[in-house]
Design a protein around this motif. Structure first.
Motif, PDB file in Angstrom:
ATOM      1  N   GLN A  33       0.833  -1.201   0.000  1.00 19.65           N
ATOM      2  CA  GLN A  33       0.000   0.000   0.000  1.00 19.65           C
ATOM      3  C   GLN A  33       0.867   1.249   0.000  1.00 19.65           C
ATOM      4  O   GLN A  33       2.016   1.230   0.475  1.00 19.65           O
ATOM      5  CB  GLN A  33      -0.921   0.005   1.218  1.00 19.65           C
ATOM      6  CG  GLN A  33      -2.037  -1.021   1.151  1.00 19.65           C
ATOM      7  CD  GLN A  33      -3.034  -0.863   2.289  1.00 19.65           C
ATOM      8  OE1 GLN A  33      -2.701  -0.372   3.364  1.00 19.65           O
ATOM      9  NE2 GLN A  33      -4.269  -1.273   2.052  1.00 19.65           N
ATOM     10  N   ALA A  34       0.315   2.317  -0.521  1.00 21.18           N
ATOM     11  CA  ALA A  34       1.015   3.593  -0.499  1.00 21.18           C
ATOM     12  C   ALA A  34       1.416   3.936   0.935  1.00 21.18           C
ATOM     13  O   ALA A  34       0.631   3.749   1.872  1.00 21.18           O
ATOM     14  CB  ALA A  34       0.130   4.685  -1.084  1.00 21.18           C
ATOM     15  N   GLY A  35       2.645   4.418   1.067  1.00 21.43           N
ATOM     16  CA  GLY A  35       3.180   4.731   2.385  1.00 21.43           C
ATOM     17  C   GLY A  35       3.958   3.593   3.006  1.00 21.43           C
ATOM     18  O   GLY A  35       4.643   3.786   4.021  1.00 21.43           O
ATOM     19  N   GLY A  36       3.861   2.419   2.412  1.00 24.07           N
ATOM     20  CA  GLY A  36       4.548   1.264   2.952  1.00 24.07           C
ATOM     21  C   GLY A  36       5.992   1.167   2.493  1.00 24.07           C
ATOM     22  O   GLY A  36       6.517   2.055   1.806  1.00 24.07           O
ATOM     23  N   GLN A  94      16.831 -10.301 -13.761  1.00 28.53           N
ATOM     24  CA  GLN A  94      15.591 -10.548 -14.489  1.00 28.53           C
ATOM     25  C   GLN A  94      14.467  -9.603 -14.113  1.00 28.53           C
ATOM     26  O   GLN A  94      13.464  -9.560 -14.787  1.00 28.53           O
ATOM     27  CB  GLN A  94      15.119 -11.998 -14.267  1.00 28.53           C
ATOM     28  CG  GLN A  94      14.294 -12.230 -13.003  1.00 28.53           C
ATOM     29  CD  GLN A  94      15.126 -12.223 -11.738  1.00 28.53           C
ATOM     30  OE1 GLN A  94      16.316 -11.931 -11.722  1.00 28.53           O
ATOM     31  NE2 GLN A  94      14.473 -12.551 -10.629  1.00 28.53           N
ATOM     32  N   GLY A  95      14.619  -8.837 -13.081  1.00 30.70           N
ATOM     33  CA  GLY A  95      13.581  -7.900 -12.683  1.00 30.70           C
ATOM     34  C   GLY A  95      12.652  -8.476 -11.634  1.00 30.70           C
ATOM     35  O   GLY A  95      12.361  -9.673 -11.623  1.00 30.70           O
ATOM     36  N   THR A  96      12.196  -7.606 -10.765  1.00 29.78           N
ATOM     37  CA  THR A  96      11.195  -7.975  -9.766  1.00 29.78           C
ATOM     38  C   THR A  96      10.144  -6.877  -9.741  1.00 29.78           C
ATOM     39  O   THR A  96      10.469  -5.689  -9.772  1.00 29.78           O
ATOM     40  CB  THR A  96      11.846  -8.185  -8.374  1.00 29.78           C
ATOM     41  OG1 THR A  96      10.866  -8.657  -7.449  1.00 29.78           O
ATOM     42  CG2 THR A  96      12.501  -6.914  -7.842  1.00 29.78           C
ATOM     43  N   GLU A  97       8.894  -7.272  -9.722  1.00 31.43           N
ATOM     44  CA  GLU A  97       7.806  -6.319  -9.897  1.00 31.43           C
ATOM     45  C   GLU A  97       7.347  -5.735  -8.570  1.00 31.43           C
ATOM     46  O   GLU A  97       7.120  -6.468  -7.604  1.00 31.43           O
ATOM     47  CB  GLU A  97       6.629  -6.987 -10.604  1.00 31.43           C
ATOM     48  CG  GLU A  97       5.529  -6.031 -11.015  1.00 31.43           C
ATOM     49  CD  GLU A  97       4.546  -6.665 -11.987  1.00 31.43           C
ATOM     50  OE1 GLU A  97       4.710  -7.850 -12.304  1.00 31.43           O
ATOM     51  OE2 GLU A  97       3.622  -5.955 -12.422  1.00 31.43           O
ATOM     52  N   VAL A  98       7.222  -4.424  -8.554  1.00 29.03           N
ATOM     53  CA  VAL A  98       6.724  -3.709  -7.386  1.00 29.03           C
ATOM     54  C   VAL A  98       5.433  -3.000  -7.781  1.00 29.03           C
ATOM     55  O   VAL A  98       5.406  -2.254  -8.763  1.00 29.03           O
ATOM     56  CB  VAL A  98       7.747  -2.689  -6.874  1.00 29.03           C
ATOM     57  CG1 VAL A  98       7.149  -1.821  -5.768  1.00 29.03           C
ATOM     58  CG2 VAL A  98       9.004  -3.403  -6.376  1.00 29.03           C
ATOM     59  N   THR A  99       4.383  -3.241  -7.031  1.00 30.16           N
ATOM     60  CA  THR A  99       3.101  -2.584  -7.264  1.00 30.16           C
ATOM     61  C   THR A  99       2.687  -1.866  -5.991  1.00 30.16           C
ATOM     62  O   THR A  99       2.618  -2.493  -4.925  1.00 30.16           O
ATOM     63  CB  THR A  99       2.029  -3.591  -7.664  1.00 30.16           C
ATOM     64  OG1 THR A  99       2.447  -4.286  -8.848  1.00 30.16           O
ATOM     65  CG2 THR A  99       0.704  -2.876  -7.959  1.00 30.16           C
ATOM     66  N   VAL A 100       2.445  -0.575  -6.108  1.00 27.04           N
ATOM     67  CA  VAL A 100       2.035   0.228  -4.969  1.00 27.04           C
ATOM     68  C   VAL A 100       0.598   0.658  -5.187  1.00 27.04           C
ATOM     69  O   VAL A 100       0.285   1.364  -6.156  1.00 27.04           O
ATOM     70  CB  VAL A 100       2.937   1.455  -4.790  1.00 27.04           C
ATOM     71  CG1 VAL A 100       2.544   2.221  -3.523  1.00 27.04           C
ATOM     72  CG2 VAL A 100       4.404   1.047  -4.727  1.00 27.04           C
ATOM     73  N   ARG A 127       4.985   5.224  -3.175  1.00 23.58           N
ATOM     74  CA  ARG A 127       3.882   5.925  -3.847  1.00 23.58           C
ATOM     75  C   ARG A 127       3.432   5.118  -5.044  1.00 23.58           C
ATOM     76  O   ARG A 127       4.207   4.324  -5.594  1.00 23.58           O
ATOM     77  CB  ARG A 127       4.361   7.305  -4.305  1.00 23.58           C
ATOM     78  CG  ARG A 127       4.944   8.166  -3.197  1.00 23.58           C
ATOM     79  CD  ARG A 127       5.664   9.370  -3.759  1.00 23.58           C
ATOM     80  NE  ARG A 127       6.248  10.208  -2.709  1.00 23.58           N
ATOM     81  CZ  ARG A 127       7.104  11.202  -2.946  1.00 23.58           C
ATOM     82  NH1 ARG A 127       7.446  11.504  -4.180  1.00 23.58           N
ATOM     83  NH2 ARG A 127       7.577  11.889  -1.924  1.00 23.58           N
ATOM     84  N   PRO A 128       2.194   5.317  -5.478  1.00 25.57           N
ATOM     85  CA  PRO A 128       1.730   4.583  -6.668  1.00 25.57           C
ATOM     86  C   PRO A 128       2.647   4.780  -7.876  1.00 25.57           C
ATOM     87  O   PRO A 128       2.815   3.848  -8.677  1.00 25.57           O
ATOM     88  CB  PRO A 128       0.337   5.171  -6.909  1.00 25.57           C
ATOM     89  CG  PRO A 128      -0.131   5.564  -5.548  1.00 25.57           C
ATOM     90  CD  PRO A 128       1.095   6.066  -4.844  1.00 25.57           C
TER      91      PRO A 128
END
Length: 115
Positions: A12-15, A107-113, A85-86
């Motif tokens: 979540q945003a802020g995390g 290879q990359g790792t995905e971050v979703t906010v 942040r998003p």
């Protein structure tokens, strides 16, 4: 040389999240270790870089929220990301480079906010 990045996920945003990248298969020293990111429709951009000597470089807008660190052997690099942040949503890649300019990408790792 193989670089493996991990630690991404949904937050979540802020995390906060901490990414890790481990280098293997090398018998020589990497000169720099860095994190890049790429959001959909955008070019890959430098997030942070650290040299063997401990010098660092950050994308200006990320200073104060993101911190790069490494192990003493230059075989692992970490990215501590706080106050996410998003707009930080992206695939994060690690890159190692030798003094002579050879580059190796993970290879990359995905971050979703989420907002």
């Amino acid at each position: 040389v193989q670089l493996q990045a991990f630690g991404g996920g949904l937050v979540q945003a802020g995390g906060s999240l901490k990414l890790s990248c481990v280098a293997s298969g090398t018998d020589f020293s990497l000169f720099t270790l860095a994190w890049y990111r790429q959001s959909p429709g955008k070019q890959r951009e430098l997030v942070a870089l650290m040299t063997r000597g401990g010098g660092t470089k950050y994308e200006d807008s990320l200073k104060g929220r993101f911190t790069i660190s490494r192990d003493s052997a230059m075989t692992a690099v970490y990215l501590q990301m706080n106050s996410l942040r998003p707009e930080d949503t992206a695939v994060y890649y690690c890159k190692g480079a030798t003094f002579y300019g050879s580059e190796f990408w993970g290879q990359g790792t995905e971050v979703t906010v989420s907002s």
